[in-house]
Scaffold this active site. Structure first.
Site, PDB file in Angstrom:
ATOM      1  N   GLU A 162      11.345   7.447  13.327  1.00 21.81           N
ATOM      2  CA  GLU A 162      11.202   8.261  12.115  1.00 21.81           C
ATOM      3  C   GLU A 162       9.746   8.616  11.926  1.00 21.81           C
ATOM      4  O   GLU A 162       8.871   7.763  12.105  1.00 21.81           O
ATOM      5  CB  GLU A 162      11.668   7.497  10.861  1.00 21.81           C
ATOM      6  CG  GLU A 162      13.161   7.362  10.716  1.00 21.81           C
ATOM      7  CD  GLU A 162      13.548   6.734   9.366  1.00 21.81           C
ATOM      8  OE1 GLU A 162      12.726   6.729   8.425  1.00 21.81           O
ATOM      9  OE2 GLU A 162      14.676   6.232   9.281  1.00 21.81           O
ATOM     10  N   GLU A 213      15.779  -0.253   9.795  1.00 20.72           N
ATOM     11  CA  GLU A 213      14.831  -0.802   8.814  1.00 20.72           C
ATOM     12  C   GLU A 213      15.294  -2.160   8.275  1.00 20.72           C
ATOM     13  O   GLU A 213      15.465  -2.363   7.067  1.00 20.72           O
ATOM     14  CB  GLU A 213      14.543   0.229   7.705  1.00 20.72           C
ATOM     15  CG  GLU A 213      13.854   1.455   8.292  1.00 20.72           C
ATOM     16  CD  GLU A 213      13.332   2.480   7.282  1.00 20.72           C
ATOM     17  OE1 GLU A 213      13.750   2.464   6.111  1.00 20.72           O
ATOM     18  OE2 GLU A 213      12.491   3.325   7.676  1.00 20.72           O
TER      19      GLU A 213
END
Ligand SMILES: *[C@@H]1O[C@H](CO)[C@@H](O)[C@H](O)[C@H]1NC(C)=O
Ligand SMILES: *[C@@H]1O[C@H](CO)[C@@H](O)[C@H](O)[C@H]1NC(C)=O
Ligand SMILES: *[C@@H]1O[C@H](CO)[C@@H](O)[C@H](O)[C@H]1NC(C)=O
Ligand SMILES: *[C@@H]1O[C@H](CO)[C@@H](O)[C@H](O)[C@H]1NC(C)=O
Length: 417
Positions: free
Chosen positions: A309, A204
């Site tokens: 994810e 991220e």
């Protein structure tokens, strides 16, 4: 338009480059079906609220402050006990039995080296080695992912350091230390590439901060490629897949590392539908339709992708998900939020979930799995185990029937047709 056609053709034409690396897993042919061991080697209040409740100190909100505001010896002993007990070989056995073929292990770069001025505690590496041996023994492949780095790359709680403005990208030292950790990680597993088949140098990344920061990330990714591909020196390549996060901006990367000299590059994209108001307000049927449409989003990228994810949670109701004492947007208890409904029944121990909620979770799980497998190389569900918010737990899904006992045993194989 010409460019996008060229990119699409290039993607098809050069697709075999991943095989050219002789990965120990047939990427491109078989789907990645994996689950994350989030909250194990780096801790997070959302996964294990009890560790943070026990600290009983309002300043302690993340791994950083957990290490900063408690006696060092005490932190070391709490973490060691957590690493010894939260995940054991039995978890790898259960994951393998469920038909999954990959496990993702997130950890902070501080496992390899602590940035000057940061309080993090070390001792994770023996457990990382154990994870690799358990994976090898039980026929699983490992993705190792740096989830937190010096200065925090995104300021998120799951980076270990909650910051309104992340600072990783603002300092050369931060970035260099992260590259050093990537190099050390690749070196550590250079003789286990049969098991550690994927390395993600940083989760991220903050591409959402705009083009200037994206250009810093691109340089870091280029260095990471070298660090992961050449752990033995320049004369011999590793087969490890280099997994790069899209920074929540999938199409920004369309012409980055797309040419054939970049071998074994995959991009990681994350899909959630529990955070934004527009997502929270969807009906059950709309969540299913939205999930099925992920295939189209995935196909809009010329890269090989994995959905690194995702979850079956449809709200941010999970305890401490938004931070300790921060409330939830879904029920209006978070600051400045618009209430969608009550959190009652949506989160907590799975033993309390209603049959109709569990029936919906099963459909939502299957719709996403189908959409991801049609549009990408596969997926890693977040998360294997949850102390409280079990709508996020693969293990609870197996136990309470919203996830099939074997991953391919679908009840609704045509749900997206
Ligand atoms: C938590 O801290 C408060 C204030 O420091 C103290 O009064 C209380 O007894 C503590 N609770 C536990 C369970 O230790
Ligand atoms: C981005 O970088 C350019 C060139 O260095 C600079 O002129 C511009 O102000 C920067 N933009 C932001 C938002 O920092
Ligand atoms: C489906 O996904 C595509 C690609 O991301 C997007 O353009 C489109 O708006 C989506 N359709 C629906 C109905 O959401
Ligand atoms: C809530 O809104 C107020 C007024 O716009 C703002 O000052 C405050 O920072 C916001 N709080 C959060 C947590 O976003």
């Amino acid at each position: 338009m010409f460019r996008s056609i060229a990119v699409a053709v290039a993607a098809l034409y050069f697709a075999p480059s991943i095989f050219a690396l002789h990965s120990a897993f047939p990427y491109g042919t078989e789907k990645i079906r994996g689950v994350s061991l989030g909250g194990w080697l780096s801790i997070w209040p959302f996964v294990t609220p009890s560790l943070f409740d026990a600290a009983n100190d309002s300043r302690i909100i993340d791994e950083f402050t957990f290490s900063q505001y408690q006696d060092r010896k005490k932190v070391e002993s709490i973490l060691k006990h957590h690493w010894d007990t939260w995940i054991t070989e039995d978890d790898f056995i259960a994951i393998s039995k469920a038909g999954l073929n990959h496990v993702k292990v997130p950890l902070g770069t501080w496992a390899f080296g602590v940035n000057k001025g940061e309080p993090f505690v070390q001792g994770q590496l023996p457990y990382l080695k154990k994870a690799a041996h358990w994976a090898q023994k039980h026929g699983l492949k490992l993705l190792i992912d740096f989830h937190g780095a010096p200065g925090s790359q995104n300021g998120f709680l799951n980076s270990g350091h909650f910051l309104a403005s992340p600072t990783w990208h603002t300092s050369k030292t931060n970035i260099e230390e992260t590259s050093t950790a990537v190099k050390q990680l690749a070196w550590m597993f250079k003789d286990m590439t049969d098991t550690v088949t994927i390395i993600d140098p940083l989760n991220e990344t903050p591409a959402f901060l705009g083009p200037n920061v994206t250009s810093i990330i691109k340089d870091f990714y280029t260095d990471s490629y070298g660090n992961i591909r050449y752990p033995y020196g320049n004369s011999r390549k590793s087969s490890t897949i280099v997994l790069l996060h899209d920074g929540f901006s999938l199409n920004v990367w369309d012409d980055f590392m797309i040419t054939p000299e970049w071998e074994g590059v995959m991009f990681d994209t994350h899909f959630y539908q529990g955070f934004a108001l527009v997502d929270q307000q969807r009906t059950y049927d709309e969540h299913i339709k939205w999930s099925c449409n992920y295939t189209n989003t995935l196909k809009s990228s010329p890269h090989r992708l994995v959905v690194g994810e995702w979850t079956t949670a449809i709200s941010d109701c999970g305890l401490y998900l938004g931070g300790i004492g921060m409330g939830s947007k879904y029920d209006g208890t978070a600051a400045n939020s618009t209430q969608t409904g009550s959190c009652e029944g949506l989160t907590g121990p799975a033993s309390k979930f209603s049959p109709s909620y569990k029936a919906f979770l099963r459909k939502l799980w299957e719709a996403q799995v189908i959409a991801f497998e049609r549009g990408s190389e596969g997926w890693f569900q977040w998360n294997w185990k949850m102390e409280i918010a079990q709508e996020w737990s693969y293990k609870s899904g197996l136990q309470y029937g919203w996830i099939p006992q074997h991953v391919t045993d679908l009840k609704y194989p045509h749900i997206c047709d």
